[in-house]
Each structure stands twice: as C-alpha cells, then as structure tokens.
Design a protein around this motif. Structure first.
Motif, PDB file in Angstrom:
ATOM      1  N   LEU A 272      -9.249 -39.939 -17.720  1.00 21.92           N
ATOM      2  CA  LEU A 272      -8.210 -39.719 -18.721  1.00 21.92           C
ATOM      3  C   LEU A 272      -7.768 -41.080 -19.220  1.00 21.92           C
ATOM      4  CD1 LEU A 272      -6.069 -37.029 -16.881  1.00 21.92           C
ATOM      5  CD2 LEU A 272      -7.574 -36.663 -18.821  1.00 21.92           C
TER       6      LEU A 272
ATOM      7  N   VAL B 127      -2.502 -40.296 -20.909  1.00 24.67           N
ATOM      8  CA  VAL B 127      -2.904 -38.921 -21.213  1.00 24.67           C
ATOM      9  C   VAL B 127      -2.691 -38.072 -19.966  1.00 24.67           C
ATOM     10  CG1 VAL B 127      -4.839 -37.427 -21.827  1.00 24.67           C
ATOM     11  CG2 VAL B 127      -4.573 -39.643 -22.953  1.00 24.67           C
ATOM     12  N   ARG B 128      -2.045 -36.926 -20.149  1.00 23.03           N
ATOM     13  CA  ARG B 128      -1.762 -36.015 -19.032  1.00 23.03           C
ATOM     14  C   ARG B 128      -2.458 -34.680 -19.282  1.00 23.03           C
ATOM     15  NH1 ARG B 128       3.004 -37.082 -15.889  1.00 23.03           N
ATOM     16  NH2 ARG B 128       3.015 -34.835 -15.609  1.00 23.03           N
TER      17      ARG B 128
ATOM     18  N   ASN C 208      -9.629 -38.742 -24.310  1.00 19.74           N
ATOM     19  CA  ASN C 208      -8.846 -39.751 -25.016  1.00 19.74           C
ATOM     20  C   ASN C 208      -7.477 -39.254 -25.460  1.00 19.74           C
ATOM     21  OD1 ASN C 208     -11.016 -41.534 -24.805  1.00 19.74           O
ATOM     22  ND2 ASN C 208     -11.892 -40.835 -26.739  1.00 19.74           N
ATOM     23  N   ALA C 209      -7.373 -37.960 -25.735  1.00 17.73           N
ATOM     24  CA  ALA C 209      -6.105 -37.439 -26.244  1.00 17.73           C
ATOM     25  C   ALA C 209      -5.985 -35.958 -25.930  1.00 17.73           C
ATOM     26  CB  ALA C 209      -6.017 -37.640 -27.757  1.00 17.73           C
ATOM     27  N   ILE C 210      -4.767 -35.566 -25.616  1.00 18.30           N
ATOM     28  CA  ILE C 210      -4.437 -34.155 -25.441  1.00 18.30           C
ATOM     29  C   ILE C 210      -3.136 -33.924 -26.189  1.00 18.30           C
ATOM     30  CG2 ILE C 210      -3.814 -32.323 -23.821  1.00 18.30           C
ATOM     31  CD1 ILE C 210      -5.471 -33.814 -21.701  1.00 18.30           C
ATOM     32  N   ASP C 211      -3.169 -32.966 -27.110  1.00 25.06           N
ATOM     33  CA  ASP C 211      -1.981 -32.630 -27.889  1.00 25.06           C
ATOM     34  C   ASP C 211      -1.642 -31.174 -27.603  1.00 25.06           C
ATOM     35  OD1 ASP C 211       0.112 -32.812 -29.690  1.00 25.06           O
ATOM     36  OD2 ASP C 211      -1.158 -32.447 -31.437  1.00 25.06           O
TER      37      ASP C 211
END
Length: 152
Positions: A24, A28-29, A95-98
């Motif tokens: 991660l 980033v979680r 790379n990213a979690i939205d």
C-alpha cells in the motif's frame, strides 16, 4: 508492517501457491471489508472456484481485460474454467483508495508473470482500477480495468 498492510498481505496470501506480495502506498488504508473480499476473490480464482468468484463479483461485473477486450462476469469465469488465468510472482501495488458510503475505487498496478495469454512467460505490469459497490450490505466488485502496460 502497518496493520492495513498486514491485512491486505494476509488477504492476498490466500492466493497460494503463488508468491504474493501487496504494497500500500504511504497513507493509503485498505477498508477491512474490501481487503477481506480481495482475499476471498484471490482464493476462489486460484482454486478455479466459480461459485466463490460469483460471490465477490457482481452479477453485472464488467472488465476491460489484459487482452484489451471487454468481458462480462461469466466470460471471465469461463476463461478461468478453461485454465487461462494462471500467474506466478504476483505482486499488487495499491496507490489509492477512495471510499464513499456505497462505492469504493481501488487503483494501482499488478506485476506478475502470466503462464498463458498476453505476456505469457514474461513479467508484465498491469495498471488496474477496481470499482466496488455496496449492495445488499456487502461489497461486490462491479467493474475492473486491467490492461497490460509493459511486458519485459
């Protein structure tokens, strides 16, 4: 290792016999429910367990596949049944979690060596975008983009 990194690594470890690693990006979680769903999906894919895959992929799941073809859920499951979805040295880089209340987007890239299909026998980099939707109280993967960007 941060708790979120341990969670996704543990979830992806169910992809055995692959050598699997997940990273991660800093900050980033991974939402626990999504991490668990990735774990169930990986286990089902490796076991060629169509029912398990259907339990994670929405009925209307759609993917822009590594072969640059748009496929529906049952088409991908058929490819899995035909033993076309085998990999080694699989690594997931997130790379990213939205996350929104009912939709979560996960973006990153995978590196792996496909044993069959596009890039077979070579390490490939495959950027991905996964779109998860919360339906009937559980997270389901509704869309995925995963085309090969680089084969070495």
């Amino acid at each position: 290792m941060r708790p979120a990194t341990r969670l996704i690594a543990a979830a992806l470890a169910t992809l055995a016999p692959l050598t699997v690693a997940a990273q991660l990006a800093p900050g980033v979680r991974m939402p626990p429910e999504i991490g668990a769903a990735y774990g169930r999906l990986g286990k089902a894919m490796m076991a060629h367990d169509a029912a398990g895959v259907r339990g994670v992929w929405a009925e209307d799941f759609i993917v822009n596949s590594p072969a640059n073809r748009v496929l529906r859920r049952e088409e991908v499951i058929a490819a899995m049944a035909d033993d076309l979805l085998d990999y080694k040295d699989f690594h997931k880089h997130i790379n990213a979690i939205d996350q929104k209340p009912e939709v979560t987007v996960v973006m990153g890239y995978d590196t792996m060596v496909p044993l069959k299909g596009p890039g077979a026998g070579r390490q490939v980099t495959r950027p991905f975008t996964d779109v998860w939707a919360k339906r009937d109280g559980r997270w389901q993967l509704i869309a995925r983009q995963a085309t090969i960007a680089d084969a070495r």
